[in-house]
Design an enzyme around this catalytic site. Structure first.
Site, PDB file in Angstrom:
ATOM      1  N   LEU A  31       0.657  -1.012  -0.022  1.00 11.74           N
ATOM      2  CA  LEU A  31      -0.207   0.023   0.054  1.00 11.74           C
ATOM      3  C   LEU A  31       0.913   1.129   0.035  1.00 11.74           C
ATOM      4  O   LEU A  31       1.013   2.098   0.871  1.00 11.74           O
ATOM      5  CB  LEU A  31      -0.855  -0.059   1.131  1.00 11.74           C
ATOM      6  N   GLY A  32       1.940   1.576  -1.080  1.00 14.45           N
ATOM      7  CA  GLY A  32       2.452   2.547  -1.225  1.00 14.45           C
ATOM      8  C   GLY A  32       1.839   3.751  -2.022  1.00 14.45           C
ATOM      9  O   GLY A  32       0.374   3.487  -1.995  1.00 14.45           O
TER      10      GLY A  32
ATOM     11  N   ILE B 217       1.438   3.649  -5.601  1.00 19.21           N
ATOM     12  CA  ILE B 217       0.374   3.172  -6.396  1.00 19.21           C
ATOM     13  C   ILE B 217      -0.779   2.143  -5.730  1.00 19.21           C
ATOM     14  O   ILE B 217      -1.715   2.414  -6.095  1.00 19.21           O
ATOM     15  CB  ILE B 217       1.392   2.197  -7.387  1.00 19.21           C
TER      16      ILE B 217
ATOM     17  N   SER C 163       1.634  -4.808   4.149  1.00 24.57           N
ATOM     18  CA  SER C 163       2.716  -3.905   3.662  1.00 24.57           C
ATOM     19  C   SER C 163       3.462  -4.441   5.019  1.00 24.57           C
ATOM     20  O   SER C 163       3.312  -4.933   5.844  1.00 24.57           O
ATOM     21  CB  SER C 163       2.486  -2.608   3.472  1.00 24.57           C
ATOM     22  N   ARG C 164       5.061  -3.708   4.691  1.00 29.36           N
ATOM     23  CA  ARG C 164       5.557  -4.265   6.023  1.00 29.36           C
ATOM     24  C   ARG C 164       5.334  -3.585   7.359  1.00 29.36           C
ATOM     25  O   ARG C 164       5.271  -4.129   8.448  1.00 29.36           O
ATOM     26  CB  ARG C 164       7.102  -3.813   5.794  1.00 29.36           C
TER      27      ARG C 164
ATOM     28  N   ARG D 273       6.307  -6.803 -10.336  1.00 31.19           N
ATOM     29  CA  ARG D 273       7.361  -7.363 -10.987  1.00 31.19           C
ATOM     30  C   ARG D 273       6.955  -8.856 -11.103  1.00 31.19           C
ATOM     31  O   ARG D 273       6.679  -9.262 -10.383  1.00 31.19           O
ATOM     32  CB  ARG D 273       8.792  -6.985 -10.230  1.00 31.19           C
TER      33      ARG D 273
ATOM     34  N   ASP E 216       0.396  -7.899 -15.785  1.00 33.16           N
ATOM     35  CA  ASP E 216       1.258  -7.089 -16.620  1.00 33.16           C
ATOM     36  C   ASP E 216       2.573  -7.467 -16.867  1.00 33.16           C
ATOM     37  O   ASP E 216       3.304  -6.683 -17.765  1.00 33.16           O
ATOM     38  CB  ASP E 216       1.065  -5.724 -15.978  1.00 33.16           C
TER      39      ASP E 216
ATOM     40  N   GLU F 151      10.692 -11.458 -19.728  1.00 28.87           N
ATOM     41  CA  GLU F 151       9.880 -10.341 -20.588  1.00 28.87           C
ATOM     42  C   GLU F 151      11.118 -10.183 -21.804  1.00 28.87           C
ATOM     43  O   GLU F 151      12.350 -10.087 -21.415  1.00 28.87           O
ATOM     44  CB  GLU F 151       9.725  -9.154 -19.807  1.00 28.87           C
TER      45      GLU F 151
ATOM     46  N   HIS G 106       3.487  -5.511 -20.013  1.00 25.88           N
ATOM     47  CA  HIS G 106       4.192  -4.699 -19.276  1.00 25.88           C
ATOM     48  C   HIS G 106       4.198  -3.242 -19.557  1.00 25.88           C
ATOM     49  O   HIS G 106       5.052  -2.650 -19.985  1.00 25.88           O
ATOM     50  CB  HIS G 106       5.710  -5.131 -19.068  1.00 25.88           C
TER      51      HIS G 106
HETATM   52  P1  NDP Z   1       6.359   2.582  -2.884  1.00 26.65           P
HETATM   53  O1  NDP Z   1       7.620   2.596  -2.451  1.00 26.65           O
HETATM   54  O2  NDP Z   1       5.267   3.752  -2.752  1.00 26.65           O
HETATM   55  O3  NDP Z   1       5.068   1.127  -2.033  1.00 26.65           O
HETATM   56  C1  NDP Z   1       5.636   0.039  -2.138  1.00 26.65           C
HETATM   57  C2  NDP Z   1       4.734  -0.592  -0.944  1.00 26.65           C
HETATM   58  O4  NDP Z   1       5.165  -2.097  -0.825  1.00 26.65           O
HETATM   59  C3  NDP Z   1       4.787  -0.338   0.357  1.00 26.65           C
HETATM   60  O5  NDP Z   1       3.557  -0.328   1.020  1.00 26.65           O
HETATM   61  C4  NDP Z   1       5.593  -1.053   1.104  1.00 26.65           C
HETATM   62  O6  NDP Z   1       5.377  -1.207   2.452  1.00 26.65           O
HETATM   63  C5  NDP Z   1       5.510  -2.514   0.398  1.00 26.65           C
HETATM   64  N1  NDP Z   1       6.629  -3.251   0.447  1.00 26.65           N
HETATM   65  C6  NDP Z   1       7.835  -3.184   0.133  1.00 26.65           C
HETATM   66  N2  NDP Z   1       8.485  -4.145   0.603  1.00 26.65           N
HETATM   67  C7  NDP Z   1       7.746  -5.080   0.865  1.00 26.65           C
HETATM   68  C8  NDP Z   1       7.893  -6.513   1.451  1.00 26.65           C
HETATM   69  N3  NDP Z   1       9.267  -7.023   1.346  1.00 26.65           N
HETATM   70  N4  NDP Z   1       6.905  -7.077   1.963  1.00 26.65           N
HETATM   71  C9  NDP Z   1       5.734  -6.324   2.140  1.00 26.65           C
HETATM   72  N5  NDP Z   1       5.507  -5.309   1.470  1.00 26.65           N
HETATM   73  C10 NDP Z   1       6.326  -4.645   0.913  1.00 26.65           C
HETATM   74  O7  NDP Z   1       6.191   1.968  -4.407  1.00 26.65           O
HETATM   75  P2  NDP Z   1       5.266   2.204  -5.682  1.00 26.65           P
HETATM   76  O8  NDP Z   1       3.870   2.013  -5.035  1.00 26.65           O
HETATM   77  O9  NDP Z   1       5.617   3.515  -6.255  1.00 26.65           O
HETATM   78  O10 NDP Z   1       5.683   1.147  -6.585  1.00 26.65           O
HETATM   79  C11 NDP Z   1       5.623  -0.358  -6.223  1.00 26.65           C
HETATM   80  C12 NDP Z   1       6.467  -1.210  -7.466  1.00 26.65           C
HETATM   81  O11 NDP Z   1       5.263  -1.175  -8.494  1.00 26.65           O
HETATM   82  C13 NDP Z   1       7.615  -0.460  -8.096  1.00 26.65           C
HETATM   83  O12 NDP Z   1       8.654  -0.828  -7.231  1.00 26.65           O
HETATM   84  C14 NDP Z   1       7.475  -1.341  -9.244  1.00 26.65           C
HETATM   85  O13 NDP Z   1       8.200  -2.506  -9.168  1.00 26.65           O
HETATM   86  C15 NDP Z   1       6.033  -1.630  -9.460  1.00 26.65           C
HETATM   87  N6  NDP Z   1       5.739  -0.736 -10.615  1.00 26.65           N
HETATM   88  C16 NDP Z   1       5.162  -1.581 -11.882  1.00 26.65           C
HETATM   89  C17 NDP Z   1       4.904  -0.932 -12.879  1.00 26.65           C
HETATM   90  C18 NDP Z   1       4.318  -1.463 -14.130  1.00 26.65           C
HETATM   91  O14 NDP Z   1       4.630  -0.999 -15.306  1.00 26.65           O
HETATM   92  N7  NDP Z   1       3.755  -2.672 -14.228  1.00 26.65           N
HETATM   93  C19 NDP Z   1       4.926   0.652 -13.090  1.00 26.65           C
HETATM   94  C20 NDP Z   1       5.380   1.228 -12.005  1.00 26.65           C
HETATM   95  C21 NDP Z   1       5.937   0.398 -10.859  1.00 26.65           C
HETATM   96  P3  NDP Z   1       6.034  -0.209   3.695  1.00 26.65           P
HETATM   97  O15 NDP Z   1       5.510   1.096   3.166  1.00 26.65           O
HETATM   98  O16 NDP Z   1       5.400  -0.877   4.995  1.00 26.65           O
HETATM   99  O17 NDP Z   1       7.422  -0.134   3.521  1.00 26.65           O
END
Ligand code: NDP
Length: 320
Positions: free
Chosen positions: A153-154, A156, A175-176, A232, A256, A261, A279
C-alpha cells in the site's frame, strides 16, 4: 559558465533529452561499446546520473563515480540500482512513482474487471459467433461486495485503493508496516490472500519480495480467487502460478509483468484463465513524458540547491 557533467545510463524520452542536452554535458554510457572503459574515463567527473529501472548501477560502479551526488530514475522501480550503497555514500535518488501511479492503478483496475467479467473470452464469444450458436454467456460473479486485498500500500497501492472504493468492495492490505488508513491490515500476504477474493500485487521487485506470491498464497486465494500482478514478474513464483491455474487451485490471473519479458513462458500464456498485458501499465504518451520530465526537474532542483521533487529517501542534512 561550465555545464555540470551528467552520465546517461539509460536515455529519457526525446523531449527530456533535449532539455538535458541543453543544460548539461552528457556522457552517453548507454551508447558506449566499451562500457567499463567509458565509465572509468568519464565517471569521475560526473555529478549526476540519468537512468531508469532497466540499467544496473552497482556498488562497484560507484567506485568510478567519486563525485556523484544524485541519481534520477525515470521509472518507479529501481531494483537494478544499489540504493543501499547510494544512501551510505550520501547520494540522492529520485524516481517517478508520482508521475505514473494513476496509469498503473488504472491498469490494475482494468485487469481486475477484465478477469472478473471474462472480458477476453466474452469478446471472443461475440466475435466467433458462439453467442448466436450457443446462447447466453455463462453468468459471472459481481464485483460489488467482494474483498480486494492489496499487497503493497505505497504510492500506487493507495491509488488503486482509491479507485476501487466507488466499486463498493471491501479493501484490505499487507505491507511491512500498517498505515493510517481504514482498510483492514494483514500481517502476512497469506492471511490477506485467505481473506480476499481478489489479490492485487504492487510491492517493489528485488530479493526481498522474490517469490512472495507462492503456492501457499495462491491456495489461500482459492479456486474462485483472482490474482492481479502489476508489480514485477519476480514477485510471483511463476511455476507455482502455472500449477495453480492449471489445477484450478486458483481461479484466474491478470498479469502485466512476467519472469521472462518480453517472451513469457508459453505454459502460462496458453492458459485459458489468464488476461495478459505486455508490461505496459505506465505505457501512455502523457505518462512516459511525465516520467522523463521528473528526471529533468529533479536534476535541475538538485543543482539549483532546491528540495528534490521525488526523493526516494531523505538524506541527513550533513550529506544532502
Ligand atoms: P512504494 O515504495 O510507494 O510502495 C511500495 C509498497 O510495498 C509499500 O507499501 C511497502 O510497504 C510495500 N513493501 C515493500 N517491500 C515489501 C515487503 N518485502 N513485504 C511487504 N510489503 C512490502 O512503491 P510504488 O507504489 O511507487 O511502486 C511499487 C512497485 O510497483 C515498484 O517498485 C515497481 O516495481 C512496480 N511498478 C510496476 C509498474 C508496471 O509497469 N507494471 C509501473 C510502476 C511500478 P511499507 O510502506 O510498509 O514499507
Amino acid at each position: 559558465m561550465s555545464k555540470e557533467d551528467v552520465l546517461v545510463l539509460y536515455p529519457a524520452r526525446p523531449k527530456a533529452m533535449e532539455q538535458l542536452e541543453a543544460a548539461y554535458t552528457l556522457h552517453r554510457l548507454d551508447e558506449a561499446e566499451d562500457k567499463a572503459g567509458f565509465l572509468a574515463e568519464h565517471g569521475p567527473r560526473c555529478r549526476g546520473i540519468v537512468t531508469n529501472g532497466h540499467a544496473a548501477l552497482t556498488r562497484a560502479d560507484l567506485e568510478h563515480l567519486p563525485n556523484l551526488e544524485i541519481v534520477c530514475c525515470s521509472s518507479a522501480g529501481f531494483e537494478s540500482i544499489d540504493d543501499a550503497a547510494l544512501r551510505e555514500k550520501g547520494i540522492a535518488l529520485t524516481n517517478s512513482s508520482d508521475a505514473l501511479c494513476d496509469d498503473v492503478a488504472d491498469t490494475a483496475v482494468m485487469l481486475t474487471l477484465a478477469c472478473r467479467r471474462d472480458l477476453v473470452a466474452a469478446h471472443d464469444y461475440v466475435k466467433s459467433g458462439d453467442w448466436g450458436r450457443k446462447g447466453m454467456y455463462p453468468l459471472l460473479s459481481a464485483l460489488k461486495g467482494k474483498k480486494v486485498g492489496i499487497a503493497g500500500l505505497g504510492t500506487i497501492g493507495k491509488a488503486i485503493a482509491s479507485r476501487l472504493t466507488p466499486f463498493r468492495v471491501c479493501l484490505g492490505y499487507h505491507s511491512r508496516r500498517p498505515k493510517p488508513v481504514d482498510h483492514a491490515y494483514f500481517e502476512t500476504v497469506t492471511e490477506l490472500a485467505r481473506w480476499a477474493d481478489i489479490l492485487i500485487v504492487i510491492v517493489p521487485g528485488g530479493p526481498e519480495t522474490e517469490g512472495m506470491i507462492n503456492a501457499e498464497v495462491l491456495e489461500a486465494l482459492g479456486p474462485q480467487g483472482t490474482l492481479i500482478n502489476v508489480a514485477r514478474g519476480s514477485v510471483v513464483n511463476e511455476a507455482d502460478l502455472i500449477a495453480a491455474l492449471t489445477s484450478g487451485t486458483l481461479g484466474n490471473a491478470g498479469l502485466d509483468v512476467y519472469l521472462n519479458e518480453p517472451n513469457p513462458d508459453p505454459a502460462l500464456t496458453a492458459l485459458p484463465n489468464v488476461t495478459l498485458y505486455p508490461h505496459h501499465a505506465s505505457g501512455t504518451v502523457e505518462t512516459r513524458d511525465a516520467m522523463a520530465q521528473t528526471v529533468v526537474d529533479n536534476l535541475r532542483a538538485h543543482f539549483a540547491g532546491e528540495p528534490l521533487l521525488n526523493p526516494v529517501y531523505t538524506l541527513p542534512e550533513s550529506v544532502a
